[in-house]
Design a protein around this motif. Sequence first.
Motif, PDB file in Angstrom:
ATOM      1  N   ILE A  20     -13.633 -25.296  37.329  1.00 54.50           N
ATOM      2  CA  ILE A  20     -14.174 -24.593  38.505  1.00 54.50           C
ATOM      3  C   ILE A  20     -13.071 -23.988  39.365  1.00 54.50           C
ATOM      4  O   ILE A  20     -13.307 -23.006  40.055  1.00 54.50           O
ATOM      5  CB  ILE A  20     -15.139 -25.463  39.348  1.00 54.50           C
ATOM      6  CG1 ILE A  20     -14.415 -26.648  39.944  1.00 54.50           C
ATOM      7  CG2 ILE A  20     -16.371 -25.872  38.577  1.00 54.50           C
ATOM      8  CD1 ILE A  20     -15.203 -27.221  41.094  1.00 54.50           C
ATOM      9  N   ASN A  21     -11.855 -24.531  39.272  1.00 58.07           N
ATOM     10  CA  ASN A  21     -10.760 -23.863  39.985  1.00 58.07           C
ATOM     11  C   ASN A  21     -10.318 -22.582  39.286  1.00 58.07           C
ATOM     12  O   ASN A  21      -9.802 -21.675  39.921  1.00 58.07           O
ATOM     13  CB  ASN A  21      -9.570 -24.812  40.158  1.00 58.07           C
ATOM     14  CG  ASN A  21      -9.696 -25.668  41.403  1.00 58.07           C
ATOM     15  OD1 ASN A  21      -9.589 -25.161  42.520  1.00 58.07           O
ATOM     16  ND2 ASN A  21      -9.965 -26.945  41.225  1.00 58.07           N
TER      17      ASN A  21
ATOM     18  N   LEU B 259     -18.765 -30.503  43.978  1.00 56.72           N
ATOM     19  CA  LEU B 259     -17.858 -29.570  43.310  1.00 56.72           C
ATOM     20  C   LEU B 259     -16.906 -28.919  44.310  1.00 56.72           C
ATOM     21  O   LEU B 259     -15.739 -28.678  44.003  1.00 56.72           O
ATOM     22  CB  LEU B 259     -18.653 -28.493  42.560  1.00 56.72           C
ATOM     23  CG  LEU B 259     -19.443 -28.965  41.339  1.00 56.72           C
ATOM     24  CD1 LEU B 259     -20.216 -27.817  40.714  1.00 56.72           C
ATOM     25  CD2 LEU B 259     -18.523 -29.600  40.305  1.00 56.72           C
ATOM     26  N   LEU B 260     -17.408 -28.636  45.498  1.00 56.14           N
ATOM     27  CA  LEU B 260     -16.556 -28.029  46.516  1.00 56.14           C
ATOM     28  C   LEU B 260     -15.347 -28.908  46.813  1.00 56.14           C
ATOM     29  O   LEU B 260     -14.244 -28.423  47.057  1.00 56.14           O
ATOM     30  CB  LEU B 260     -17.350 -27.772  47.803  1.00 56.14           C
ATOM     31  CG  LEU B 260     -18.261 -26.534  47.799  1.00 56.14           C
ATOM     32  CD1 LEU B 260     -19.120 -26.493  49.048  1.00 56.14           C
ATOM     33  CD2 LEU B 260     -17.445 -25.253  47.679  1.00 56.14           C
ATOM     34  N   GLU B 261     -15.585 -30.234  46.771  1.00 58.71           N
ATOM     35  CA  GLU B 261     -14.474 -31.157  47.029  1.00 58.71           C
ATOM     36  C   GLU B 261     -13.378 -31.057  45.968  1.00 58.71           C
ATOM     37  O   GLU B 261     -12.228 -31.358  46.222  1.00 58.71           O
ATOM     38  CB  GLU B 261     -14.996 -32.595  47.092  1.00 58.71           C
ATOM     39  CG  GLU B 261     -15.721 -32.890  48.394  1.00 58.71           C
ATOM     40  CD  GLU B 261     -16.504 -34.203  48.320  1.00 58.71           C
ATOM     41  OE1 GLU B 261     -16.200 -35.044  47.441  1.00 58.71           O
ATOM     42  OE2 GLU B 261     -17.438 -34.365  49.120  1.00 58.71           O
ATOM     43  N   TYR B 262     -13.817 -30.693  44.746  1.00 59.76           N
ATOM     44  CA  TYR B 262     -12.849 -30.559  43.656  1.00 59.76           C
ATOM     45  C   TYR B 262     -11.964 -29.325  43.787  1.00 59.76           C
ATOM     46  O   TYR B 262     -10.929 -29.226  43.131  1.00 59.76           O
ATOM     47  CB  TYR B 262     -13.572 -30.476  42.301  1.00 59.76           C
ATOM     48  CG  TYR B 262     -14.176 -31.773  41.834  1.00 59.76           C
ATOM     49  CD1 TYR B 262     -13.822 -32.993  42.394  1.00 59.76           C
ATOM     50  CD2 TYR B 262     -15.099 -31.776  40.793  1.00 59.76           C
ATOM     51  CE1 TYR B 262     -14.379 -34.174  41.945  1.00 59.76           C
ATOM     52  CE2 TYR B 262     -15.664 -32.954  40.333  1.00 59.76           C
ATOM     53  CZ  TYR B 262     -15.294 -34.148  40.915  1.00 59.76           C
ATOM     54  OH  TYR B 262     -15.840 -35.311  40.461  1.00 59.76           O
ATOM     55  N   LEU B 263     -12.387 -28.361  44.597  1.00 66.34           N
ATOM     56  CA  LEU B 263     -11.640 -27.108  44.694  1.00 66.34           C
ATOM     57  C   LEU B 263     -10.413 -27.277  45.572  1.00 66.34           C
ATOM     58  O   LEU B 263     -10.403 -28.083  46.500  1.00 66.34           O
ATOM     59  CB  LEU B 263     -12.522 -26.005  45.282  1.00 66.34           C
ATOM     60  CG  LEU B 263     -13.652 -25.464  44.390  1.00 66.34           C
ATOM     61  CD1 LEU B 263     -14.488 -24.459  45.162  1.00 66.34           C
ATOM     62  CD2 LEU B 263     -13.090 -24.829  43.129  1.00 66.34           C
TER      63      LEU B 263
ATOM     64  N   ARG C 217     -11.744 -23.318  48.034  1.00 62.58           N
ATOM     65  CA  ARG C 217     -12.927 -23.846  48.704  1.00 62.58           C
ATOM     66  C   ARG C 217     -13.348 -22.916  49.835  1.00 62.58           C
ATOM     67  O   ARG C 217     -14.526 -22.584  49.979  1.00 62.58           O
ATOM     68  CB  ARG C 217     -12.658 -25.253  49.250  1.00 62.58           C
ATOM     69  CG  ARG C 217     -13.916 -25.958  49.736  1.00 62.58           C
ATOM     70  CD  ARG C 217     -13.595 -27.306  50.354  1.00 62.58           C
ATOM     71  NE  ARG C 217     -12.689 -28.059  49.476  1.00 62.58           N
ATOM     72  CZ  ARG C 217     -11.694 -28.837  49.913  1.00 62.58           C
ATOM     73  NH1 ARG C 217     -11.478 -28.977  51.204  1.00 62.58           N
ATOM     74  NH2 ARG C 217     -10.919 -29.469  49.065  1.00 62.58           N
ATOM     75  N   ALA C 218     -12.348 -22.487  50.619  1.00 61.56           N
ATOM     76  CA  ALA C 218     -12.644 -21.585  51.745  1.00 61.56           C
ATOM     77  C   ALA C 218     -13.305 -20.307  51.222  1.00 61.56           C
ATOM     78  O   ALA C 218     -14.299 -19.821  51.767  1.00 61.56           O
ATOM     79  CB  ALA C 218     -11.357 -21.236  52.482  1.00 61.56           C
ATOM     80  N   LEU C 219     -12.755 -19.812  50.131  1.00 55.94           N
ATOM     81  CA  LEU C 219     -13.271 -18.608  49.489  1.00 55.94           C
ATOM     82  C   LEU C 219     -14.719 -18.800  49.043  1.00 55.94           C
ATOM     83  O   LEU C 219     -15.601 -17.976  49.314  1.00 55.94           O
ATOM     84  CB  LEU C 219     -12.400 -18.347  48.263  1.00 55.94           C
ATOM     85  CG  LEU C 219     -12.397 -16.959  47.688  1.00 55.94           C
ATOM     86  CD1 LEU C 219     -11.882 -15.991  48.724  1.00 55.94           C
ATOM     87  CD2 LEU C 219     -11.483 -16.937  46.454  1.00 55.94           C
TER      88      LEU C 219
END
Lengths: 445, 445
Positions: free
Chosen positions: A85-86, A108-112, A117-119
């Motif tokens: 996901i990154n 999933l956002l936490e994994y970024l 994540r901001a994007l």
Amino acid sequence: MKVRMEVNVRSFIEHNDLRGLKALLEDQDAATIVEMIDELEPEEKVIVFRLLPKELAAHVFSELDPKEQMKLLSLFKEERVKEIINSMDPDDRTDLFDELPANVVKKLLEYLSPQERALAITLMNYPENSAGRIMTPEYVDLKEDMTAAEALQHVRETGKDKETIYVLFVIDRTRKLVGSLELKDLIFAEQNQKVSEIMNSNPLYVHTTDDQETVARFMADHDLLAVPVTDSETRLVGVITIDDVVDVLEEEATEDIQRMASLGATYTSYLHTGWHRFFKGRVLWLLVLFIMEAFSAVVILHYIDLLQRFVALAAFIPIMIGIGGNVATQSSALVVRAISVGEMDLKDWWKAILKEVIVGGLIGVTMGLLLVAISHLVIPVWYLSLSIGVALFFAVLVSAVLGGALPFLAKLLKIDPAYMSGPVVTTAVDVLGILIFFSVIGRLV
Amino acid sequence: MKVRMEVNVRSFIEHNDLRGLKALLEDQDAATIVEMIDELEPEEKVIVFRLLPKELAAHVFSELDPKEQMKLLSLFKEERVKEIINSMDPDDRTDLFDELPANVVKKLLEYLSPQERALAITLMNYPENSAGRIMTPEYVDLKEDMTAAEALQHVRETGKDKETIYVLFVIDRTRKLVGSLELKDLIFAEQNQKVSEIMNSNPLYVHTTDDQETVARFMADHDLLAVPVTDSETRLVGVITIDDVVDVLEEEATEDIQRMASLGATYTSYLHTGWHRFFKGRVLWLLVLFIMEAFSAVVILHYIDLLQRFVALAAFIPIMIGIGGNVATQSSALVVRAISVGEMDLKDWWKAILKEVIVGGLIGVTMGLLLVAISHLVIPVWYLSLSIGVALFFAVLVSAVLGGALPFLAKLLKIDPAYMSGPVVTTAVDVLGILIFFSVIGRLV
């Protein structure tokens, strides 16, 4: 078409020849790999994903069905999920997050990485089906006072991970869009020419809040490879590329066709949609149509005495409503599509009505005369067969006009005109056809 | 979306400010100019064309409707006609020639330079709707042993008039395709790297005789900006670019929708098609459907005694055939689209039938129970209202299965599955619905 070698990925896995499989896969593009692993079980797909370099893995993952993506996310090791996901393109990631339940997205956002994540959050905040949702913020920007050589060097240095380098955007100090140019303009320019001299200083662009379908059609009409997306102050915030547009146009066509058939929802895949989803979507519309159709029973019961006297009239009911329905389907399909591709707008309603009156009238006369002749064989009473023919004429005319008018009415009410086709107009026209049939005959008999 | 200035081209012409108009037009792209001159009379358009540089004139001309193109060709001076058709992209020119009468094409061919004429004739010799018809032979080819710097220089020297320079093709001495690469690969490569090291040596390609729709979907699936077209010996003969593919996909969607509505022909424009063409195409199909529908009258007449006894049964005829038709429309629309976008193939027929049996059965039970309740209000005789409900159940089940099966049957017979939707299945299902209705009731009563 290039004949593909039929590679049996499964036999590689069964023979544990992962090195051979890896070598084979690395040479393919994402879509080819998706085809190659289509028949594999999810657990086998996980093995394949382990062999792919992370960029390619992210691309292959992006091309899968949302349902499969969800399944795989639950099977991947945490590390793999993070990598994929990154590495995903921001627009593909927005697409994925749109389909996932909120708690999964949160995880999933936490994994970024903080930056990604901001994007991701910014993109998800744009309205559904807006340009903001399909754009990616990864573009190459130039300054007006660069020379062509400097600009090309800038592309070399910053362009590697960008969604496209074939269309370049020129911004000023406040990030306002002041021009656009294609890479080929840089290639063919004198190397010391300024960007400001080469660029198109009146660039086409879209806003983050514009509708995806409108953007897609805009790009298709202007043959654009990429279009810049700006915020409300024309500051450049992203780019939409042609490959996304092709997908949008295909999805919109599918949506139109499914709405025209009153399917109650849009199904992106026939094979991967469960029967309960189909049942739910379809039965709801059918119930609405059932209630509409019930009015035709009311009309018939109202004329039950007439029918008792001439019971053979019942034989003409299917013809009356069948032909009317067919004519209405034809008219509405033409008008819905013309509105959908942007050929007609609300203001053109009278052109459609006029055309449907003429064509519908002519078809009505033709079919009416034919039915007079045929019905006379069944009921050899001239005034009855004439009445039946006259009724069909009116039913056809009304069907054509209604088929042409309802999509415009929908547009006026800000409903997708595609809903006003197929079963909806057919059913409306059924009831009207029965009403016309019995009231014409009741009057003339 | 970029807000366009509303330019009144006509007022420029009326004020004879042709210099001002010229300056204004030269900055626009072809699609914008087409929009700007949309409302002008043909004679005024001729004036506008005189102001455009010949390349731009050729592009604007390519974007017009075939009917308008023909009209303008008759109004242009001979010199202008020559300029424009010699400057047109070869693929756009093939498009134009396809639409013109043979004698006009013959005349226009004489206006072409010998080189362009040979090209035009070659392209027109490919089968209709084949890749050969939409390709252009204007591509950039590289040799394997060039360095990246040499290749880039070659692009600079030979790329100017080519359809695209973003995808480049590598050929050997016999013009066989041996690789492909994107311009960005050259840009990002070390300048002394060999093309053979950078290129994809297993390039995707299509054949001149491949079907356009298949090619379009292939390019969309693989996110290709351009695809090389080869002859039967994999010699490179042309290139198809993504902008043409977008047009093909849009046309195919329109064609599908119109075939699904039994319109008898494909109409590229609603507003520019005359009533006589609509009448001819539509009435022919309607006559076929009329004959099919007539069988339902035959069935009803066969059961006339039963109907005489329970005349209220007639009230249920529209519901019976209406619901059946709606279900069949839903099923066929889903299956036709899934086949059309390549999700299902002939071999998947049983998956569709299975799904339609399940969904159709459930819908049938729901609707059947509902109709038992409603019909009991009208005819309070339990065995009659039960029969009506059972009949609807079977009608719905048969409609769903037939709607799912007919598109596959068409595919088997090499007919476009899109024909097996809308009015065609509705009408087939009407007759079956009536037959089921009366034979169930006739048996149970």
